[in-house]
Design an enzyme around this catalytic site. Structure first.
Site, PDB file in Angstrom:
ATOM      1  N   ASP A   1       0.853  -1.194   0.000  1.00  0.00           N
ATOM      2  CA  ASP A   1       0.000   0.000   0.000  1.00  0.00           C
ATOM      3  C   ASP A   1       0.886   1.240   0.000  1.00  0.00           C
ATOM      4  OD1 ASP A   1      -2.975   1.044   0.790  1.00  0.00           O
ATOM      5  OD2 ASP A   1      -1.434   2.275   1.755  1.00  0.00           O
TER       6      ASP A   1
ATOM      7  N   TYR B   1       3.362   9.659  -0.688  1.00  0.00           N
ATOM      8  CA  TYR B   1       4.443   9.064   0.120  1.00  0.00           C
ATOM      9  C   TYR B   1       5.800   9.250  -0.551  1.00  0.00           C
ATOM     10  CZ  TYR B   1       0.557   6.497   2.387  1.00  0.00           C
ATOM     11  OH  TYR B   1      -0.613   6.138   3.024  1.00  0.00           O
TER      12      TYR B   1
ATOM     13  N   LYS C   1      -2.501   5.906  -4.332  1.00  0.00           N
ATOM     14  CA  LYS C   1      -3.534   6.911  -4.061  1.00  0.00           C
ATOM     15  C   LYS C   1      -3.201   8.220  -4.777  1.00  0.00           C
ATOM     16  CE  LYS C   1      -3.466   4.903   0.562  1.00  0.00           C
ATOM     17  NZ  LYS C   1      -2.056   4.655   0.865  1.00  0.00           N
TER      18      LYS C   1
HETATM   19  N1  LIG Z   1      -4.879   6.693   3.747  1.00  0.00           N
HETATM   20  C1  LIG Z   1      -4.275   7.368   4.686  1.00  0.00           C
HETATM   21  O1  LIG Z   1      -4.489   8.573   4.862  1.00  0.00           O
HETATM   22  C2  LIG Z   1      -3.299   6.662   5.563  1.00  0.00           C
HETATM   23  C3  LIG Z   1      -2.858   7.248   6.754  1.00  0.00           C
HETATM   24  C4  LIG Z   1      -1.953   6.549   7.535  1.00  0.00           C
HETATM   25  C5  LIG Z   1      -1.519   5.301   7.140  1.00  0.00           C
HETATM   26  N2  LIG Z   1      -1.957   4.759   5.960  1.00  0.00           N
HETATM   27  C6  LIG Z   1      -1.482   3.423   5.493  1.00  0.00           C
HETATM   28  O2  LIG Z   1      -1.547   2.516   6.595  1.00  0.00           O
HETATM   29  C7  LIG Z   1      -0.236   1.959   6.784  1.00  0.00           C
HETATM   30  C8  LIG Z   1      -0.021   1.635   8.240  1.00  0.00           C
HETATM   31  O3  LIG Z   1      -0.171   2.810   9.029  1.00  0.00           O
HETATM   32  P1  LIG Z   1       0.973   3.381   9.945  1.00  0.00           P
HETATM   33  O4  LIG Z   1       2.250   2.940   9.417  1.00  0.00           O
HETATM   34  O5  LIG Z   1       0.842   4.816  10.059  1.00  0.00           O
HETATM   35  O6  LIG Z   1       0.616   2.761  11.362  1.00  0.00           O
HETATM   36  P2  LIG Z   1       0.762   1.304  12.007  1.00  0.00           P
HETATM   37  O7  LIG Z   1       1.040   0.274  10.984  1.00  0.00           O
HETATM   38  O8  LIG Z   1      -0.415   1.174  12.912  1.00  0.00           O
HETATM   39  O9  LIG Z   1       1.993   1.472  12.947  1.00  0.00           O
HETATM   40  C9  LIG Z   1       3.310   1.516  12.488  1.00  0.00           C
HETATM   41  C10 LIG Z   1       4.189   1.571  13.709  1.00  0.00           C
HETATM   42  O10 LIG Z   1       4.045   0.339  14.442  1.00  0.00           O
HETATM   43  C11 LIG Z   1       5.329  -0.224  14.660  1.00  0.00           C
HETATM   44  N3  LIG Z   1       5.211  -1.673  14.479  1.00  0.00           N
HETATM   45  C12 LIG Z   1       4.994  -2.353  13.335  1.00  0.00           C
HETATM   46  N4  LIG Z   1       4.960  -3.670  13.561  1.00  0.00           N
HETATM   47  C13 LIG Z   1       5.153  -3.833  14.890  1.00  0.00           C
HETATM   48  C14 LIG Z   1       5.226  -4.966  15.723  1.00  0.00           C
HETATM   49  N5  LIG Z   1       5.093  -6.207  15.238  1.00  0.00           N
HETATM   50  N6  LIG Z   1       5.452  -4.769  17.046  1.00  0.00           N
HETATM   51  C15 LIG Z   1       5.578  -3.528  17.549  1.00  0.00           C
HETATM   52  N7  LIG Z   1       5.527  -2.408  16.806  1.00  0.00           N
HETATM   53  C16 LIG Z   1       5.303  -2.558  15.476  1.00  0.00           C
HETATM   54  C17 LIG Z   1       6.237   0.386  13.634  1.00  0.00           C
HETATM   55  O11 LIG Z   1       7.536   0.562  14.152  1.00  0.00           O
HETATM   56  P3  LIG Z   1       8.805  -0.256  13.531  1.00  0.00           P
HETATM   57  O12 LIG Z   1       9.066   0.331  12.176  1.00  0.00           O
HETATM   58  O13 LIG Z   1       9.846  -0.015  14.531  1.00  0.00           O
HETATM   59  O14 LIG Z   1       8.383  -1.685  13.463  1.00  0.00           O
HETATM   60  C18 LIG Z   1       5.624   1.753  13.381  1.00  0.00           C
HETATM   61  O15 LIG Z   1       6.117   2.700  14.283  1.00  0.00           O
HETATM   62  C19 LIG Z   1       0.700   3.031   6.235  1.00  0.00           C
HETATM   63  O16 LIG Z   1       1.997   2.572   5.990  1.00  0.00           O
HETATM   64  C20 LIG Z   1      -0.049   3.430   4.994  1.00  0.00           C
HETATM   65  O17 LIG Z   1       0.139   2.480   3.971  1.00  0.00           O
HETATM   66  C21 LIG Z   1      -2.843   5.417   5.193  1.00  0.00           C
END
Ligand SMILES: NC(=O)c1ccc[n+]([C@@H]2O[C@H](COP(=O)([O-])OP(=O)(O)OC[C@H]3O[C@@H](n4cnc5c(N)ncnc54)[C@H](OP(=O)(O)O)[C@@H]3O)[C@@H](O)[C@H]2O)c1
Length: 284
Positions: A46, A51, A76
């Site tokens: 995704d 990005y 997107k």
């Molecule tokens: N459409 C939108 O507006 C929008 C907005 C936000 C996000 N997104 C999408 O959603 C995806 C995910 O969202 P996000 O990255 O913001 O939040 P997330 O996946 O909820 O959280 C990512 C965080 O969690 C940590 N993490 C990941 N796996 C882990 C594990 N197994 N144990 C402990 N910590 C863990 C990561 O740190 P480490 O790197 O240290 O593992 C990172 O700091 C994005 O990459 C993007 O593709 C879309």
């Protein structure tokens, strides 16, 4: 380890689990983490124009050696690309950045600008074979209704903030008649320690020999959410996909259901979002 898939409202089968690459900077870092993920079995990435890392995603897909149809790419469009005619040009540039003939799933990233004009071009892009499925991201106001009513092709997905503290139960019910599925962003609460360390997740993690993060991701899968946690940590990358060899019971799902506090991490209202987001125009 058999990963699950979701059949979208247009019949396309989409891997329910993937890698999100928000905040992964630069083509090289993106290519590396995507390639590592693909080697671990990830089949869905995704990304977004905003990005700034679509080229790295495309390079990983090419270098993976897998047939293109075995990988699912979501990207997107940004509001600066919305508008009939303009959006088609934006899609052509996206195809070139991703170095691919088609995009599996294309979303409108934000609910601003000429989103209805953009949607019409997205429908044409599907007819032209440039895009397979189309959907929305962050449409949580009356603008969602506008698109749902105007669209000839109803959105296949709606990507919004969703995690155990903000479960989107009402929105899910609202979009179900259209066959639209929730994609969870911030699935792990953006790494919030409060969410990750919930005692209930600790108890379930111990029972199943999993980590708290794996319990949360498994909950998303059983909830029917499409989920793509972001990580650059190799241990987390391997851990996050290792969620297809156990299942939470219906009682455990109900217990997690009770953690819903209607608590978002992203709290800007519509006007604040528009002011905040309109300052940014992604580079080609
Ligand atoms: N459409 C939108 O507006 C929008 C907005 C936000 C996000 N997104 C999408 O959603 C995806 C995910 O969202 P996000 O990255 O913001 O939040 P997330 O996946 O909820 O959280 C990512 C965080 O969690 C940590 N993490 C990941 N796996 C882990 C594990 N197994 N144990 C402990 N910590 C863990 C990561 O740190 P480490 O790197 O240290 O593992 C990172 O700091 C994005 O990459 C993007 O593709 C879309």
């Amino acid at each position: 380890m058999k990963q699950t898939s979701i059949t979208l409202n247009n019949g396309c089968r989409m891997p329910q689990f993937g890698l999100g690459v928000f905040l992964i900077t630069g083509d090289e870092a993106t290519r590396k983490v995507c390639l590592d993920a693909i080697r671990l079995g990830y089949r869905h990435i995704d990304t977004a124009h905003a990005y700034g890392n679509e080229r790295g995603v495309g390079q990983a897909v090419s270098k993976s050696g897998l047939p293109r149809e075995e990988l699912w790419i979501t990207s997107k469009l940004w509001p600066s690309e919305y508008g009939e005619g303009k959006t088609m040009a934006g899609i052509d540039k996206m195809l070139s950045r991703l170095d691919t003939d088609y995009i599996d799933l294309l979303l409108l990233h934000q609910q601003f600008g000429d989103y209805l004009g953009a949607w019409r071009d997205m429908e044409r892009a599907v007819a032209a074979g440039k895009v397979r499925s189309i959907g929305l991201s962050n449409f949580e106001s009356s603008r969602l209704e506008e698109v749902l009513e105007a669209a000839q092709t109803k959105p296949a997905v709606l990507q919004v903030e969703c995690h155990p503290y903000y479960q989107q139960k009402a929105l899910k019910q609202h979009i179900a008649p259209y066959g639209t599925v929730i994609e969870s962003w911030y699935p792990l609460g953006h790494g919030d320690a409060g969410l990750l360390n919930e005692p209930l997740f600790g108890r379930l993690a111990q029972k199943y020999g999993k980590t708290n993060a794996q319990i949360i991701l498994r909950w998303h899968i059983q909830e029917g959410n499409i989920v793509f946690p972001k990580t650059m940590n190799p241990k987390h990358l391997a851990e996050n996909i290792d969620i297809f060899d156990f299942a939470l019971t219906s009682e455990e799902m109900a217990e997690i259901g009770k953690l819903d506090k209607n608590q978002r991490y992203f709290t800007l209202n519509l006007e604040e979002q528009e002011a905040h987001l309109s300052q940014f125009i992604p580079a080609d």
